[in-house]
Design an enzyme around this catalytic site. Structure first.
Site, PDB file in Angstrom:
ATOM      1  N   SER A 136      -4.396 -10.313  -3.982  1.00 23.91           N
ATOM      2  CA  SER A 136      -4.264  -9.276  -4.996  1.00 23.91           C
ATOM      3  C   SER A 136      -3.926  -7.925  -4.370  1.00 23.91           C
ATOM      4  O   SER A 136      -2.866  -7.746  -3.806  1.00 23.91           O
ATOM      5  CB  SER A 136      -5.541  -9.207  -5.834  1.00 23.91           C
ATOM      6  OG  SER A 136      -5.364  -8.390  -6.963  1.00 23.91           O
TER       7      SER A 136
ATOM      8  N   ASP B 241      -0.461  -3.995  -9.526  1.00 25.32           N
ATOM      9  CA  ASP B 241      -0.828  -4.277  -8.145  1.00 25.32           C
ATOM     10  C   ASP B 241       0.036  -5.430  -7.642  1.00 25.32           C
ATOM     11  O   ASP B 241       0.844  -6.000  -8.399  1.00 25.32           O
ATOM     12  CB  ASP B 241      -2.325  -4.554  -8.025  1.00 25.32           C
ATOM     13  CG  ASP B 241      -2.774  -5.793  -8.772  1.00 25.32           C
ATOM     14  OD1 ASP B 241      -2.038  -6.246  -9.669  1.00 25.32           O
ATOM     15  OD2 ASP B 241      -3.858  -6.328  -8.467  1.00 25.32           O
TER      16      ASP B 241
ATOM     17  N   ASP C 190      -0.075  -8.635  -7.087  1.00 24.76           N
ATOM     18  CA  ASP C 190       0.034  -9.915  -7.800  1.00 24.76           C
ATOM     19  C   ASP C 190       0.097  -9.723  -9.308  1.00 24.76           C
ATOM     20  O   ASP C 190       0.062 -10.693 -10.063  1.00 24.76           O
ATOM     21  CB  ASP C 190      -1.106 -10.857  -7.420  1.00 24.76           C
ATOM     22  CG  ASP C 190      -2.456 -10.415  -7.951  1.00 24.76           C
ATOM     23  OD1 ASP C 190      -2.679  -9.192  -8.067  1.00 24.76           O
ATOM     24  OD2 ASP C 190      -3.301 -11.282  -8.237  1.00 24.76           O
TER      25      ASP C 190
ATOM     26  N   ASP D  18      -1.864  -8.698 -11.624  1.00 23.48           N
ATOM     27  CA  ASP D  18      -2.924  -9.007 -12.583  1.00 23.48           C
ATOM     28  C   ASP D  18      -3.642  -7.743 -13.065  1.00 23.48           C
ATOM     29  O   ASP D  18      -4.490  -7.807 -13.955  1.00 23.48           O
ATOM     30  CB  ASP D  18      -3.927 -10.014 -12.019  1.00 23.48           C
ATOM     31  CG  ASP D  18      -4.710  -9.503 -10.829  1.00 23.48           C
ATOM     32  OD1 ASP D  18      -4.335  -8.460 -10.256  1.00 23.48           O
ATOM     33  OD2 ASP D  18      -5.701 -10.164 -10.445  1.00 23.48           O
TER      34      ASP D  18
END
Length: 638
Positions: A152, A348, A350, A352
């Site tokens: 992440s 961010d 990734d 999410d």
């Protein structure tokens, strides 16, 4: 040895059992495969859902049925071919995704080979993808588990292994969400018993997921912000006799979710086309999907931050690829000033999570980044208004959108993590919805009964739990854009709406205090110091109660707003967190980070009554946050 934390396995890449490498990934996958197979073989110990396909045990599409059908099939099986089919039905189906970090593609391929070598059916994303896309596909496909290789927003040296369970393995509220106890302990036990990676059977018989998945996700996200469509919960559809619910336009199966006319967010075409948006993916994998979704929804003026729009695992333009960190949005703000934008959206790496910034003439840059609580409350207000204004209001309040048993229906709820600000509770109650508090992390928030919306202050939002039972920065970013466009068409802004909510419900000023450490023992020391010394005052207010959530004892009722929505915490596992509250609602929560070497403190000051005239003065009075920071520093003694 790595253990499952808030977001699965996550660590620095390197050799050894406490680092992310092919050995730890292979053994973790072998442990996961073993537990999944045991779950399919033993439905008494592990509850299994009835997937939305009729008997016989294999439907015309070739999908596996639920465990009760498997047991019936097993009792009737007498031939070798029958047993071969039974073995195939007991094989777990695992979908696998990966981001663009160093070694993510390699770790994902190893995961697929180990699942296939263990007799499972592995499906691998054809290219790097956002985490919400993997969570979406898990729900859409009915797979038994999902693995996302990502760290992440962590630094470039880190990587991670995130596990979701669903399909025939986990039913009810947890279907499609990240794993929780006791699954994590069972998988860790299987990992402990696993042989070395060199001795694990591997197979290259995995398949690649079709690229059309990207289009189906886009259709889903856009359908929920069109004026002609929205989500209706499972129970409402069941009451109308429709037990098999589908995605809009595609016909793809998604249990307990349907798009129906007349219940979407409003947003005119002209208003969306007029809104000028700057988007950055912070060198992650979200740019293509996030910007395409915005364009699909009618936002024709979307400007990329070109230096950050392509995936780069070294994140060269930021110190930390975390939109919460100071400086992360500097390039986006520069771009916004160039194009005279109305809104900045930042995902961010990734995708999410989503951050947002809005014009603010009082700041040196002319822009102000919204806090995670402000983003969460704005989108929560939007979700509450959408539900409140539905034509079938009475029917909606009698249904359960994410619980799969009609017997478990309840009032629709909005949820926040226990460390998030409490303004959403008041907003939900005013709209006639039920506010709930959850443990930190979307593996818990997504399990809230009746959930239609959830958020946590770390810029995580779950805007469509029927389709993605995790935080989703792409759909959340789209909804923020719709809200900004709607407000702009009315001559208002997101800042205006926040002021209106403060006047209606009181000013809730929140701020973090984050202590990053190089020695992890300092975190335990700080928590021990705070438990021993406590806090007697929050700013100038006396502390009226203290709650240690490591004891797993529910809070006693007090005359304070902070406990109003805590019923959902009953029965959830204990967590290492300390809560100090004052009667006004001012409070502090302190806990170790579940993903990084940090001690995190969450501060809130509440001024219950403000007017438009006194609002500026109230913001000044909320500067008591700085005094509370100093009090915390003294008590932690780090």
């Amino acid at each position: 040895m790595l253990t499952f934390g808030t977001a699965g396995l996550r660590a620095e890449m390197g050799p050894g059992p406490d680092r992310m490498n092919t050995e730890t990934v292979a053994r973790a996958t072998f442990g996961l495969a073993q537990v999944l197979r045991e779950a399919l073989q033993n439905s008494r110990e592990f509850p299994t859902p009835a997937v939305p396909y009729p008997e016989p045990a294999i439907n015309p599409r070739g999908d596996a049925c639920h465990a009760s059908s498997l047991r019936q099939f097993a009792r009737a099986s007498n031939t070798p071919s029958d047993h071969h089919v039974l073995s195939a039905l007991l094989s777990p189906r695992v979908v696998i995704g990966f981001d663009a970090r160093h070694h993510s593609a390699e770790f994902a391929r190893v995961t697929a080979e180990v699942i296939a070598g263990a007799g499972g059916k592995a499906e691998l994303m054809p290219r790097a993808c956002p985490t919400p896309l993997l969570a979406f596909y898990l729900r859409e496909s009915g797979a038994d588990a999902g693995v996302m290789i990502t760290a992440s927003h962590n630094p470039a040296r880190d990587n991670g292994y995130k596990v979701y369970l669903g399909g025939r393995v986990v039913t009810g509220l947890g279907s499609g969400a990240q794993l929780v106890v006791p699954w994590d302990a069972r998988i860790m036990a299987a990992i402990d018993a696993a042989p070395s990676a060199a001795k694990l059977p591997l197979a290259d018989s995995y398949s690649l997921i079709d690229d059309s998945l990207w289009s189906r996700y886009r259709e889903r996200a856009v359908s929920l912000v069109e004026s002609s469509t929205s989500v209706i919960p499972s129970s409402a559809a069941e009451s109308s006799g429709d037990s098999r619910l589908t995605f809009p336009s595609t016909g793809a199966n998604l249990p307990f979710c349907k798009v129906a006319p007349g219940r979407g967010l409003r947003g005119s075409t002209q208003a969306r086309a007029a809104l000028r948006i700057v988007h950055t993916s912070l060198h992650g994998v979200g740019a293509e999907l996030a910007e395409t979704v915005l364009e699909d929804a009618g936002f024709s003026s979307v400007f990329s931050v070109e230096a950050q729009c392509e995936p780069d695992p070294d994140f060269p333009t930021v110190s930390f690829p975390n939109p919460e960190e100071a400086g992360a949005l500097d390039l986006a703000i520069e771009r916004a000033r160039e194009v005279e934008a109305d809104l900045i959206l930042a995902n961010d790496p990734d995708a999410d999570r989503v951050a947002a910034a809005v014009p603010c003439p009082r700041t040196p840059t002319g822009w102000r980044q919204l806090t995670g609580d402000e983003v969460g409350v704005l989108l929560g207000w939007q979700a509450c208004e959408q539900w409140k204004n539905r034509a079938e209001r009475t029917a909606a309040y009698e249904t359960e959108p994410t619980v799969e048993s009609p017997a478990e229906r309840t009032v629709p709820t909005v949820a926040r993590s226990l460390v998030s600000g409490e303004l959403l509770d008041a907003v939900a109650r005013a709209a006639g919805l039920q506010p709930m508090v959850s443990l930190t992390g979307f593996k818990w928030i997504a399990r809230t009964p009746g959930l239609i919306y959830g958020y946590e202050e770390a810029l995580g939002v779950c805007p469509d739990p029927a389709a993605v039972r995790d935080k989703d920065g792409i759909s959340a970013g789209l909804r923020l854009a719709v809200l900004a466009a709607d407000l702009r068409a009315e001559g208002r802004t997101c800042s205006d709406l926040l002021d209106e909510l403060a006047i209606q419900h009181g000013l809730y000023a929140t701020a973090p205090l984050t202590i990053r450490v190089s020695d992890l023992s300092a975190i335990a020391k700080g928590m021990a110091n705070l438990r021993e010394r406590g806090l007697t005052r929050l700013g100038e207010e006396p502390v009226t109660f203290t709650l240690d959530l490591s004891s797993n004892q529910p809070a006693d009722p007090k005359e304070t707003s902070v406990l109003a929505a805590w019923e959902n915490l009953r029965g959830l596992p204990a967590t290492d967190a300390l809560f100090f509250g004052a009667s006004s609602g001012t409070r502090v929560v302190v806990r170790p980070s579940g993903t990084e070497p940090k001690l995190k403190c969450y501060l809130q000051v509440v001024i219950p009554e403000v007017t438009r005239r006194s609002l500026r003065e109230a913001h000044v009075n909320a500067a008591a946050l700085e005094l509370i920071r100093n009090q915390l520093h003294c008590a932690l003694a780090l």
